[in-house]
Structure formats: structure tokens, C-alpha cells
Design a protein around this motif. Structure first.
Motif, short mmCIF file in Angstrom:
data_model
loop_
_atom_site.label_atom_id
_atom_site.label_comp_id
_atom_site.label_asym_id
_atom_site.label_seq_id
_atom_site.Cartn_x
_atom_site.Cartn_y
_atom_site.Cartn_z
N ARG A 17 0.88 -1.11 0.02
CA ARG A 17 0.02 -0.05 -0.01
C ARG A 17 0.72 1.28 0.08
N LYS A 18 2.26 1.06 0.32
CA LYS A 18 3.02 2.51 0.23
C LYS A 18 3.18 2.88 -1.12
N LYS A 19 3.38 1.93 -2.24
CA LYS A 19 3.42 2.04 -3.36
C LYS A 19 1.91 1.97 -4.05
N VAL A 20 1.02 1.28 -4.29
CA VAL A 20 -0.07 1.22 -4.88
C VAL A 20 -1.19 1.98 -4.10
N ASN A 21 -1.74 3.09 -5.12
CA ASN A 21 -2.43 4.19 -4.63
C ASN A 21 -3.26 4.39 -5.60
N GLY A 22 -4.60 4.51 -5.48
CA GLY A 22 -5.72 4.87 -6.41
C GLY A 22 -6.20 6.23 -6.26
N ASP A 23 -6.56 6.89 -7.49
CA ASP A 23 -7.16 8.22 -7.64
C ASP A 23 -8.07 8.30 -8.50
N ALA A 24 -8.69 9.39 -8.82
CA ALA A 24 -9.92 9.43 -9.78
C ALA A 24 -9.69 8.96 -11.13
N GLU A 25 -8.49 9.09 -11.65
CA GLU A 25 -7.96 8.65 -13.04
C GLU A 25 -7.84 7.14 -13.06
N ARG A 26 -7.02 6.77 -12.03
CA ARG A 26 -6.54 5.10 -11.71
C ARG A 26 -7.08 4.69 -10.62
N PRO A 27 -8.18 4.23 -10.28
CA PRO A 27 -8.72 3.86 -9.17
C PRO A 27 -7.93 2.23 -8.71
N ARG A 28 -8.10 2.00 -7.45
CA ARG A 28 -7.42 0.95 -6.89
C ARG A 28 -8.55 -0.23 -6.97
N LEU A 29 -8.11 -1.28 -7.64
CA LEU A 29 -9.08 -2.62 -7.67
C LEU A 29 -8.49 -3.45 -6.30
N VAL A 30 -9.17 -3.56 -5.32
CA VAL A 30 -8.89 -4.46 -4.30
C VAL A 30 -9.57 -5.71 -4.23
N VAL A 31 -8.72 -6.88 -4.00
CA VAL A 31 -9.26 -8.15 -3.86
C VAL A 31 -9.16 -8.62 -2.23
N PHE A 32 -10.32 -9.11 -1.76
CA PHE A 32 -10.18 -9.66 -0.41
C PHE A 32 -10.68 -11.10 -0.54
N ARG A 33 -9.97 -12.13 0.01
CA ARG A 33 -10.13 -13.41 -0.02
C ARG A 33 -10.58 -14.00 1.25
N SER A 34 -11.83 -14.82 1.60
CA SER A 34 -12.19 -15.35 2.61
C SER A 34 -12.23 -16.57 2.52
N ASN A 35 -12.59 -17.48 3.52
CA ASN A 35 -12.72 -19.02 3.35
C ASN A 35 -14.04 -19.29 2.16
N THR A 36 -15.01 -18.55 2.50
CA THR A 36 -16.41 -18.68 1.88
C THR A 36 -16.83 -17.89 0.70
N HIS A 37 -15.95 -16.65 0.50
CA HIS A 37 -16.54 -15.94 -0.60
C HIS A 37 -15.21 -14.96 -0.96
N ILE A 38 -15.30 -14.47 -2.13
CA ILE A 38 -14.14 -13.68 -2.44
C ILE A 38 -14.73 -12.22 -3.02
N TYR A 39 -14.32 -11.17 -2.78
CA TYR A 39 -14.87 -9.79 -2.66
C TYR A 39 -13.83 -8.92 -3.65
N ALA A 40 -14.27 -8.19 -4.31
CA ALA A 40 -13.53 -7.22 -5.34
C ALA A 40 -13.96 -6.07 -5.26
N GLN A 41 -13.31 -4.75 -5.03
CA GLN A 41 -13.90 -3.25 -5.17
C GLN A 41 -12.79 -2.58 -5.76
N ILE A 42 -13.42 -1.67 -6.25
CA ILE A 42 -12.78 -0.30 -6.82
C ILE A 42 -12.92 0.75 -6.04
N VAL A 43 -11.77 1.41 -5.53
CA VAL A 43 -11.61 2.42 -4.57
C VAL A 43 -10.91 3.39 -5.04
N ASN A 44 -11.52 4.77 -4.78
CA ASN A 44 -10.67 5.92 -4.88
C ASN A 44 -10.16 6.50 -3.64
N ASP A 45 -8.83 6.18 -3.51
CA ASP A 45 -8.17 6.46 -2.32
C ASP A 45 -8.12 8.10 -1.70
N HIS A 46 -8.18 9.01 -2.81
CA HIS A 46 -8.04 10.39 -2.50
C HIS A 46 -9.47 10.78 -1.76
#
Length: 119
Positions: A17-46
Motif C-alpha cells: 500500500r506504500k506504492k499502490v495508490n488509487g486516484d480518480a484517473e486510476r482507482p485501485r482494484l482491491v481483492v479480499f479472499r475469505s474461506n467462503t467468498h471472494i470480494y473485489a472493489q474499486i476504490v478512490n483513495d483520495h
């Protein structure tokens, strides 16, 4: 004392996360993995806002029998790409969230690329 798997993942996540940062032009696509499901979200860090999100949990309502495997992860990737296209987002920064780029995490990335997102 040895750190647990999750504690090690969180340490890696902080370094990423020190290097990967999302803004309005290129937001961040985050993946979270649990035992039962997988989640993805697009986040604007600014703004600190989630723009779109998809998961096997939300997709299982329309597609019964959807599992948290590579095929389900690829469907999540395609769905997040479709939702991003609706919001006029074509370029994102991929954040693997401390997980290794393999298996379900890679399947989400491949599905998003197939759906038209550029990393």
C-alpha cells in the motif's frame, strides 16, 4: 513467536500500500479472499470512497450454485469490470492485498482483464 498467516499477509499489505495508490484517473482494484467468498472493489483513495463492488456473495443471489473457486472468482472479475465500465472506468491499479498472485486472486485479475479493464 511466529506470526500467523494473516499477520504476515497484513505486513505484506502495508508494504504494498506504500506504492499502490488509487486516484480518480486510476482507482485501485482491491481483492479480499475469505474461506467462503471472494470480494473485489474499486476504490478512490483520495476521496476514501468505494466506487463499485462485487463478490461471490452478491452474485450468488442471481446465480445459485456459485462457489468461491477459480470459476467464481473469474465471474467476480468480469462483474467488477462490467460495473466499472458503467461508471466510465477503464484503467485501474491492481491491489492483491497481501495475497500471492495465484489461484483465485489471479482469476479475479484475469476476469477483470477479460471484461475490459486495463491494469
Amino acid at each position: 513467536m511466529k506470526a500467523s498467516k494473516n499477520q504476515s499477509r497484513i505486513k505484506r499489505k502495508i508494504h504494498i500500500r506504500k506504492k499502490v495508490n488509487g486516484d480518480a484517473e486510476r482507482p485501485r482494484l482491491v481483492v479480499f479472499r475469505s474461506n467462503t467468498h471472494i470480494y473485489a472493489q474499486i476504490v478512490n483513495d483520495h476521496e476514501g470512497a468505494t466506487i463499485v463492488s462485487a463478490s461471490t456473495l452478491s452474485l450468488s443471489k442471481s446465480e445459485p450454485g456459485l462457489r468461491c473457486n477459480k470459476a467464481g472468482a473469474e465471474k467476480v472479475g468480469k462483474e467488477i469490470a462490467r460495473l466499472a465500465k458503467d461508471k466510465n472506468i477503464s484503467k485501474v491499479v491492481f491491489d492483491r492485498n497481501g495475497y500471492i498472485y495465484h489461484g483465485r486472486v489471479k482469476a479475479v485479475a484475469d476476469g477483470a482483464r477479460e471484461g475490459g479493464l486495463e491494469f
